[in-house]
Write a protein that holds these residues in place. Structure first.
Motif, PDB file in Angstrom:
ATOM      1  N   UNK A  56       0.829  -1.203   0.000  1.00 25.56           N
ATOM      2  CA  UNK A  56       0.000   0.000   0.000  1.00 25.56           C
ATOM      3  C   UNK A  56       0.865   1.255   0.000  1.00 25.56           C
ATOM      4  N   UNK A  57       1.968   1.219   0.752  1.00 28.31           N
ATOM      5  CA  UNK A  57       2.865   2.367   0.787  1.00 28.31           C
ATOM      6  C   UNK A  57       3.511   2.593  -0.572  1.00 28.31           C
ATOM      7  N   UNK A  62      -2.597   4.742  -5.845  1.00 24.47           N
ATOM      8  CA  UNK A  62      -3.506   3.601  -5.799  1.00 24.47           C
ATOM      9  C   UNK A  62      -4.124   3.238  -7.126  1.00 24.47           C
ATOM     10  N   UNK A  63      -3.630   3.811  -8.229  1.00 22.67           N
ATOM     11  CA  UNK A  63      -4.216   3.536  -9.535  1.00 22.67           C
ATOM     12  C   UNK A  63      -4.165   2.073  -9.917  1.00 22.67           C
ATOM     13  N   UNK A  87      -7.032   3.887   3.428  1.00 25.07           N
ATOM     14  CA  UNK A  87      -6.652   4.195   4.810  1.00 25.07           C
ATOM     15  C   UNK A  87      -5.384   5.027   4.840  1.00 25.07           C
ATOM     16  N   UNK A  88      -4.421   4.632   4.066  1.00 20.71           N
ATOM     17  CA  UNK A  88      -3.157   5.364   4.019  1.00 20.71           C
ATOM     18  C   UNK A  88      -3.369   6.781   3.488  1.00 20.71           C
ATOM     19  N   UNK A  89      -4.203   6.915   2.461  1.00 21.69           N
ATOM     20  CA  UNK A  89      -4.457   8.244   1.900  1.00 21.69           C
ATOM     21  C   UNK A  89      -5.153   9.157   2.909  1.00 21.69           C
ATOM     22  N   UNK A  90      -6.109   8.606   3.658  1.00 20.53           N
ATOM     23  CA  UNK A  90      -6.808   9.416   4.652  1.00 20.53           C
ATOM     24  C   UNK A  90      -5.848   9.878   5.752  1.00 20.53           C
ATOM     25  N   UNK A 102     -13.294  17.496   3.956  1.00 16.25           N
ATOM     26  CA  UNK A 102     -12.556  16.603   3.053  1.00 16.25           C
ATOM     27  C   UNK A 102     -12.060  15.380   3.819  1.00 16.25           C
ATOM     28  N   UNK A 103     -11.572  15.584   5.024  1.00 15.69           N
ATOM     29  CA  UNK A 103     -11.072  14.467   5.818  1.00 15.69           C
ATOM     30  C   UNK A 103     -12.208  13.525   6.199  1.00 15.69           C
ATOM     31  N   UNK A 104     -13.375  14.083   6.516  1.00 18.14           N
ATOM     32  CA  UNK A 104     -14.530  13.246   6.859  1.00 18.14           C
ATOM     33  C   UNK A 104     -14.919  12.343   5.683  1.00 18.14           C
TER      34      UNK A 104
END
Length: 336
Positions: A56-57, A62-63, A87-90, A102-104
């Motif tokens: 994931x990292x 994530x494409x 999850x990582x992007x958030x 945006x975070x929500x």
């Protein structure tokens, strides 16, 4: 055999060549190797947790994972990896300071992906590890738990009244699927550090280590909390290197990790991050045994904890790693 002058290889995959190849393919927007790697990993949950985290990292935006999900929507590994990516992007968006709305939305999308992945493969601990990770966000963490309304105790620990409230049910779900899951407990530690306070994270880490069986990597959790504690005190200008690391509590946790974890497991089964944290702790507090840990590390250094500690002291972490390794091998020659 490890030598004191060997070069450093700083790579998330470490010595895991299959993982390294899958990462290279992901960076070229190809997902086939990641799919095959996870299929081969099977139900080795510790390895699945580690490999999926690294993948994931390395998946950038994530494409490639999104394309995999479109191509194989019924593949539970694809669903799990999409949960990992979102999850990582958030979490990254939160650290970058995006606005609350945006975070929500990002947190909600990641949560929904985790719930889907948990339904697609109910005995996989990784979606629950991701939910624990999302608990660090400034959102109502109860909204992450799909079973919250049906839980009797909800967010209080039933046996330990001195422990703070938190996403205990999410950790229990991880442990139901993979008892003693390494990343799950570190995510819980990070939750307490981010949402409650560093003292709560330190207390949790000690509690985890006090209950960890012989050979468990959970004996390493306090050493991570100590690094965070050191950085916080160093930022405030209230601690020196020798004064912090030469205390009895550091020596206690370093000895336990060395004697009851490292010396009881195969080196190749150890997390490189854990090995690097143990090597630092042993050398910093003056306990013997770091030479064997450096041998297990080989050339595969991780920047943590070396960079975090060195930045607090305005030093270059790679120079510090080489210097400490060289001194250690002079005292404890490799291969003895």
């Amino acid at each position: 055999m490890a030598t004191r002058d060997m070069p450093l290889i700083v790579h998330a995959a470490g010595s895991d060549e299959d993982l390294r190849l899958a990462l290279e393919d992901l960076r070229m927007n190809r997902w086939f190797s990641a799919r095959d790697l996870l299929l081969k990993t099977g139900s080795d949950w510790a390895l699945r947790t580690f490999r999926s985290q690294v993948l994931a990292a390395g998946a950038a935006d994530g494409g490639a994972i999104a394309a995999w999900c479109l191509e194989e929507p019924a593949n539970p590994d694809a669903s799990m990896m999409w949960a990992r990516v979102l999850t990582r992007q958030a979490l990254r968006a939160h650290r970058d300071g995006v606005d609350a709305e945006r975070l929500r939305l990002m947190g909600g999308a990641a949560r929904d992906a985790c719930w889907k992945a948990a339904g697609d493969l109910p005995y996989d601990p990784v979606p629950w590890v991701c939910l624990l990770t999302l608990a660090q966000l400034p959102l109502d963490p109860r909204s992450l738990d799909p079973r919250y309304t049906g839980r009797h105790l909800r967010w209080a620990h039933p046996d330990e009244q001195m422990l703070p409230r938190g996403p205990w049910p999410l950790l229990w779900e991880v442990n139901r699927r993979d008892p003693g899951n390494r990343e799950g407990h570190h995510r819980m530690r990070e939750y307490f550090s981010a949402r409650v306070g560093l003292a709560a994270a330190v207390d949790f880490s000690r509690w985890v280590a006090s209950r960890a069986p012989l050979g468990s990597p959970l004996l390493m959790v306090p050493l991570y909390a100590l690094v965070d504690d050191f950085r916080a005190q160093a930022r405030g200008g209230s601690v020196g290197l020798i004064g912090f690391w030469s205390t009895d509590r550091v020596r206690h946790h370093a000895r336990r990790a060395r004697d009851d974890w490292f010396e009881r497991v195969r080196p190749e089964a150890c997390s490189l991050l854990d090995l690097n944290h143990l090597a630092y702790a042993l050398t910093a507090c003056g306990e013997p045994g770091a030479g064997l840990v450096f041998e297990a590390i080989g050339p595969y250094a991780t920047n943590a904890p070396w960079r975090q500690v060195s930045e607090a002291l305005c030093r270059d972490w790679e120079i510090e790693f080489r210097r400490i390794r060289k001194i250690t091998f002079q005292k404890e020659p490799p291969g003895r």
